[in-house]
Design an enzyme around this catalytic site. Structure first.
Site, mmCIF file in Angstrom:
data_model
loop_
_atom_site.group_PDB
_atom_site.id
_atom_site.type_symbol
_atom_site.label_atom_id
_atom_site.label_comp_id
_atom_site.label_asym_id
_atom_site.label_seq_id
_atom_site.Cartn_x
_atom_site.Cartn_y
_atom_site.Cartn_z
ATOM 1 N N LYS A 33 0.859 -1.180 0.000
ATOM 2 C CA LYS A 33 0.000 0.000 0.000
ATOM 3 C C LYS A 33 0.891 1.224 0.000
ATOM 4 C CE LYS A 33 -3.695 2.400 2.429
ATOM 5 N NZ LYS A 33 -4.660 2.377 3.540
ATOM 6 N N LYS A 51 -2.094 -1.569 -3.877
ATOM 7 C CA LYS A 51 -2.961 -0.396 -3.823
ATOM 8 C C LYS A 51 -2.137 0.871 -3.846
ATOM 9 C CE LYS A 51 -6.060 1.847 -0.658
ATOM 10 N NZ LYS A 51 -6.616 1.905 0.648
HETATM 11 C C1 PBG Z 1 -7.587 3.592 5.356
HETATM 12 C C2 PBG Z 1 -7.867 3.293 3.920
HETATM 13 C C3 PBG Z 1 -7.665 4.181 2.858
HETATM 14 C C4 PBG Z 1 -8.196 3.562 1.720
HETATM 15 C C5 PBG Z 1 -8.671 2.305 2.101
HETATM 16 N N1 PBG Z 1 -8.446 2.149 3.468
HETATM 17 C C6 PBG Z 1 -7.118 5.567 2.830
HETATM 18 C C7 PBG Z 1 -5.843 5.879 3.464
HETATM 19 O O1 PBG Z 1 -4.963 5.027 3.685
HETATM 20 O O2 PBG Z 1 -5.681 7.053 3.797
HETATM 21 C C8 PBG Z 1 -8.229 4.202 0.357
HETATM 22 C C9 PBG Z 1 -9.215 3.676 -0.615
HETATM 23 C C10 PBG Z 1 -9.492 4.548 -1.782
HETATM 24 O O3 PBG Z 1 -8.861 5.607 -2.001
HETATM 25 O O4 PBG Z 1 -10.380 4.175 -2.556
HETATM 26 N N2 PBG Z 1 -6.819 2.770 6.079
#
Ligand code: PBG
Length: 324
Positions: A194, A247
């Site tokens: 991520k 991601k």
């Molecule tokens: C939070 C989380 C995020 C997303 C999924 N879980 C945002 C972040 O890490 O700030 C993002 C998903 C998206 O942008 O569609 N833990």
């Protein structure tokens, strides 16, 4: 000319025969946003077509998705500031609206594959995924909170736990507590690679979960790196993850391919909020065709090696397939 690649493109039937990658509604998980209360369907300005639902309207939306063939959903809660604190205590309160909603969804639609999110940010007054002390995000102290949150979600009937927090060791820590508590069948889809990305902006609007200070670069990955994704993949595999996720997806297709080449676990791609919003913004201006952009984007993720795609296009794609 001995070789003429165009021969294999000369008709639709031939193109179909040589088509290597295919996309199906069965590959998709639909991320949805939940709010407390009743009879709510609140638009999200930066994500046209996506809403925050209260549980009653969400059940209706899930039913209409099921009729289109979507079977998997990932539910994200939006909490008011009044319920946030520094230790995310609302996240494992069994009476909290998120856990009650998860329970209700499984009760009404047992056939659904239900995924949940594990991270502190929706419940944290600091807006970070982990515990904050003196401006730092603590790793090991966060694990216990994440594991308690996971256990509460497993108890609510969730099929796949989705740790999105990027703390070290959390998959193993969560796996151990789940197993000890009898939830050996609850799966974990780890947010393996991520990245600290600008493309989460619209999601943070939807949940009102922007960090109150700083950024997430001490736990989310540097967009410049791909070898680190291998380290994360090795750890998550050893720690017992059932899926490895990359991601965002579009700017990281190489990482999807890398993980798919190296690991046997199914790879998931998260087609995140900003990737969705970029398409919608150009469609609104008449600059790009919605359906063709959606198809090409989702196909690219499968071609790169994703078996599963989490996407805000899920319902639209399913409706497109039905109408075709
Ligand atoms: C939070 C989380 C995020 C997303 C999924 N879980 C945002 C972040 O890490 O700030 C993002 C998903 C998206 O942008 O569609 N833990």
């Amino acid at each position: 000319m001995n070789r003429r690649p165009r021969r294999n493109r000369k008709s639709e039937s031939i193109r179909n025969l040589v088509e290597e990658t295919s996309l199906s509604v069965k590959d998709l998980i639909f991320p949805m946003f939940l709010v407390d209360g009743a009879n709510k369907k609140i638009a999200i300005d930066s994500m046209p077509g996506i809403y925050r639902y209260s549980i009653d309207t969400m059940l209706g939306e899930i039913e209409s998705c099921l009729n289109l063939g979507i079977l998997a959903f990932d539910i994200f809660p939006a909490y008011p500031d009044s319920l946030k604190d520094t230790v995310a205590s609302e996240s494992y309160n069994p009476e909290t609206f998120y856990l009650k909603a998860l329970r209700e969804i499984k009760k009404q639609f047992p056939e659904v594959c239900l995924m949940s999110d594990v991270a502190m940010d929706p419940y944290s007054s600091d807006g970070h995924d982990g515990l904050v002390k003196d401006g730092k995000i603590l790793n090991d102290e966060t694990l216990e909170i994440l594991a308690r949150m996971s256990l509460a979600q497993a108890d609510a009937g969730v099929d796949i736990i989705g740790p999105s927090d990027m703390m070290d060791g959390r998959v193993g820590y969560i796996r151990e507590l789940l197993d000890k508590s009898g939830f050996t069948d609850t799966s974990i889809m780890s947010y393996t690679a991520k990245y600290a990305s600008v493309f989460y902006g619209p999601f943070r609007d939807a949940l009102d979960s922007t960090p109150k200070f700083g950024d997430k670069k001490t736990y989310q990955m540097n967009p410049a790196n791909s070898k680190e994704a291998l380290i994360e993949g090795e750890l998550d595999t050893e720690e017992g993850a059932d899926f490895l996720m990359v991601k965002p997806a579009l700017s990281y297709l190489d990482v999807i391919k890398l993980l798919n080449d190296r690991f046997s676990l199914p790879i998931a791609a998260y087609n995140v909020s900003g990737e969705y919003s970029m398409v919608k913004a150009s469609v609104e201006r008449g600059w790009i065709d919605n359906d063709r952009a959606m198809l090409e984007i989702l196909l690219s993720m499968k071609r790169a090696g994703a078996k599963v795609i989490l996407t805000y296009f899920a319902k639209e794609y399913a409706a497109y397939c039905k109408g075709r």
